[in-house]
Write a protein that holds these residues in place. Sequence first.
Motif, PDB file in Angstrom:
ATOM      1  N   UNK A  59       0.860  -1.182   0.000  1.00 43.96           N
ATOM      2  CA  UNK A  59       0.000   0.000   0.000  1.00 43.96           C
ATOM      3  C   UNK A  59       0.895   1.230   0.000  1.00 43.96           C
ATOM      4  N   UNK A  60       0.657   2.151  -0.931  1.00 43.81           N
ATOM      5  CA  UNK A  60       1.499   3.334  -1.081  1.00 43.81           C
ATOM      6  C   UNK A  60       0.627   4.573  -1.200  1.00 43.81           C
ATOM      7  N   UNK A  61       1.267   5.730  -1.097  1.00 50.99           N
ATOM      8  CA  UNK A  61       0.606   7.008  -1.339  1.00 50.99           C
ATOM      9  C   UNK A  61       1.237   7.654  -2.558  1.00 50.99           C
ATOM     10  N   UNK A  62       0.426   8.256  -3.421  1.00 45.30           N
ATOM     11  CA  UNK A  62       0.937   8.961  -4.599  1.00 45.30           C
ATOM     12  C   UNK A  62       1.292  10.401  -4.230  1.00 45.30           C
ATOM     13  N   UNK A  63       2.337  10.929  -4.884  1.00 46.83           N
ATOM     14  CA  UNK A  63       3.226  10.243  -5.831  1.00 46.83           C
ATOM     15  C   UNK A  63       4.245   9.370  -5.109  1.00 46.83           C
ATOM     16  N   UNK A  64       4.720   8.323  -5.790  1.00 51.72           N
ATOM     17  CA  UNK A  64       5.703   7.415  -5.212  1.00 51.72           C
ATOM     18  C   UNK A  64       6.682   6.981  -6.295  1.00 51.72           C
ATOM     19  N   UNK A  65       7.817   6.459  -5.859  1.00 48.97           N
ATOM     20  CA  UNK A  65       8.858   6.028  -6.789  1.00 48.97           C
ATOM     21  C   UNK A  65       8.779   4.518  -6.980  1.00 48.97           C
ATOM     22  N   UNK A  66       8.800   4.082  -8.226  1.00 49.69           N
ATOM     23  CA  UNK A  66       8.942   2.668  -8.566  1.00 49.69           C
ATOM     24  C   UNK A  66      10.342   2.476  -9.132  1.00 49.69           C
ATOM     25  N   UNK A  67      11.099   1.555  -8.538  1.00 53.26           N
ATOM     26  CA  UNK A  67      12.482   1.317  -8.950  1.00 53.26           C
ATOM     27  C   UNK A  67      12.581  -0.003  -9.707  1.00 53.26           C
ATOM     28  N   UNK A  68      13.404   0.004 -10.765  1.00 53.76           N
ATOM     29  CA  UNK A  68      13.488  -1.141 -11.668  1.00 53.76           C
ATOM     30  C   UNK A  68      14.830  -1.859 -11.533  1.00 53.76           C
ATOM     31  N   UNK A  69      14.781  -3.192 -11.496  1.00 49.02           N
ATOM     32  CA  UNK A  69      15.981  -4.014 -11.517  1.00 49.02           C
ATOM     33  C   UNK A  69      15.983  -4.902 -12.753  1.00 49.02           C
ATOM     34  N   UNK A  70      17.168  -5.429 -13.088  1.00 52.30           N
ATOM     35  CA  UNK A  70      17.305  -6.220 -14.308  1.00 52.30           C
ATOM     36  C   UNK A  70      18.402  -7.263 -14.124  1.00 52.30           C
ATOM     37  N   UNK A 128      -6.643   0.288  -6.888  1.00 49.86           N
ATOM     38  CA  UNK A 128      -5.812  -0.910  -6.982  1.00 49.86           C
ATOM     39  C   UNK A 128      -5.192  -0.983  -8.370  1.00 49.86           C
ATOM     40  N   UNK A 129      -3.901  -1.301  -8.415  1.00 51.53           N
ATOM     41  CA  UNK A 129      -3.178  -1.320  -9.689  1.00 51.53           C
ATOM     42  C   UNK A 129      -2.340  -2.586  -9.812  1.00 51.53           C
ATOM     43  N   UNK A 130      -2.244  -3.057 -11.045  1.00 51.52           N
ATOM     44  CA  UNK A 130      -1.366  -4.166 -11.389  1.00 51.52           C
ATOM     45  C   UNK A 130      -0.209  -3.604 -12.202  1.00 51.52           C
ATOM     46  N   UNK A 131       1.022  -3.800 -11.717  1.00 53.21           N
ATOM     47  CA  UNK A 131       2.207  -3.255 -12.371  1.00 53.21           C
ATOM     48  C   UNK A 131       3.142  -4.381 -12.790  1.00 53.21           C
ATOM     49  N   UNK A 132       3.743  -4.242 -13.957  1.00 46.86           N
ATOM     50  CA  UNK A 132       4.774  -5.185 -14.387  1.00 46.86           C
ATOM     51  C   UNK A 132       5.760  -4.462 -15.290  1.00 46.86           C
ATOM     52  N   UNK A 154      -3.070   2.145  -3.980  1.00 50.23           N
ATOM     53  CA  UNK A 154      -2.768   3.551  -3.729  1.00 50.23           C
ATOM     54  C   UNK A 154      -3.845   4.066  -2.784  1.00 50.23           C
ATOM     55  N   UNK A 155      -3.450   4.388  -1.555  1.00 46.72           N
ATOM     56  CA  UNK A 155      -4.433   4.743  -0.522  1.00 46.72           C
ATOM     57  C   UNK A 155      -4.891   6.193  -0.617  1.00 46.72           C
ATOM     58  N   UNK A 156      -3.989   7.080  -1.027  1.00 45.86           N
ATOM     59  CA  UNK A 156      -4.351   8.493  -1.162  1.00 45.86           C
ATOM     60  C   UNK A 156      -3.386   9.169  -2.121  1.00 45.86           C
ATOM     61  N   UNK A 159      -1.519  15.785  -3.719  1.00 48.03           N
ATOM     62  CA  UNK A 159      -1.277  16.673  -4.860  1.00 48.03           C
ATOM     63  C   UNK A 159      -0.327  17.814  -4.524  1.00 48.03           C
ATOM     64  N   UNK A 160      -0.089  18.061  -3.231  1.00 45.07           N
ATOM     65  CA  UNK A 160       0.793  19.161  -2.833  1.00 45.07           C
ATOM     66  C   UNK A 160       2.261  18.744  -2.785  1.00 45.07           C
ATOM     67  N   UNK A 161       2.535  17.449  -2.935  1.00 44.78           N
ATOM     68  CA  UNK A 161       3.907  16.956  -2.825  1.00 44.78           C
ATOM     69  C   UNK A 161       4.593  16.999  -4.188  1.00 44.78           C
ATOM     70  N   UNK A 162       5.657  17.804  -4.349  1.00 39.18           N
ATOM     71  CA  UNK A 162       6.348  17.887  -5.650  1.00 39.18           C
ATOM     72  C   UNK A 162       7.029  16.569  -6.006  1.00 39.18           C
ATOM     73  N   UNK A 163       7.021  16.240  -7.291  1.00 39.61           N
ATOM     74  CA  UNK A 163       7.657  15.010  -7.756  1.00 39.61           C
ATOM     75  C   UNK A 163       9.148  15.000  -7.436  1.00 39.61           C
ATOM     76  N   UNK A 164       9.794  16.175  -7.541  1.00 39.64           N
ATOM     77  CA  UNK A 164      11.233  16.255  -7.277  1.00 39.64           C
ATOM     78  C   UNK A 164      11.549  15.897  -5.833  1.00 39.64           C
ATOM     79  N   UNK A 165      10.646  16.237  -4.925  1.00 40.29           N
ATOM     80  CA  UNK A 165      10.847  15.903  -3.517  1.00 40.29           C
ATOM     81  C   UNK A 165      10.782  14.400  -3.304  1.00 40.29           C
TER      82      UNK A 165
END
Length: 287
Positions: A59-70, A128-132, A154-156, A159-165
């Motif tokens: 469970x996350x709050x937007x905006x959030x960072x998704x990190x990718x591995x390979x 609710x989201x499905x990510x791949x 995504x619980x909430x 909108x006031x939180x800047x993406x850069x932060x």
Amino acid sequence: MNTCKQWLHQLAVGIAALAGSACIHAAPDAGDVHVHPWVVPPVNLQPSAYFTNLKDGDTVESPFVARFGLSMRGLVPAGKQAGRAGHHHLLINQPLPMDFSKPLPFTDQYVHFGQGQMEAVLDLKPGTYNLSLLLADQGHIPFFVFSKPVNIVVSRRNTALPRATVQGRPRVEILSPADGAALQNAFRVVFHASGLNVSHADAKAPGTGHFRLTLQRKGARAEVLAFRGGQTETWLEPPAGDYQMKLELVDNATGKVISAAPDIRIRSDVVRENGERVVPAAKVAQR
């Protein structure tokens, strides 16, 4: 689509790929894995993508960072070709394509990371989201290299939180192992770049770099591993000892260091005789 149906779909994709050209992408070649005496094959020999900071059920709050591995492949920007490196795509509420011979579309549900990015700031509405993740070549045609799907809530939405932060300053990190870890078997070292782009050095893509890992043991020469193939992880089994580990991102054009992670210290308890790994008697007795 629930988890069972997702995996049934992935099984169908796998069967279709084995019958067609997509299966050609699956087998690793010499350019996919860095060659060094301390580098060992990963536990899973199948190339794959994965999320390094999200797991199924989070469970996350937007905006959030998704990190990718390979695993067992490298990164290269879209439009560039270097071996079988590719670039990440994030699928949002979309199954894997059944036809791996067609380029991926450009929509809000197929997000392209064609500059060699290893993360994204997602600003999704509550729900609710499905990510791949899915790796694709210079023309956005997918390789048979993808992640397990994760379902998140995504619980909430703030909108006031800047993406850069949320993303923070550009930097590189060693995500694992942890600082101070004592390791008895082969272990995975996971690299990460935030706000920076990673690429196979042969592509000569401007504004990109490749990872360089240095392991220093007291009384021994430093071992320097340059991941010029755009790799973002490695599996190591160094000789026993205490090590200082340094990770840098090196500019592919100038050779200068773009960013360096804080050093970490680890201990390897692997024992070797004549180049062969020795298993302690106590461990043999436990088998």
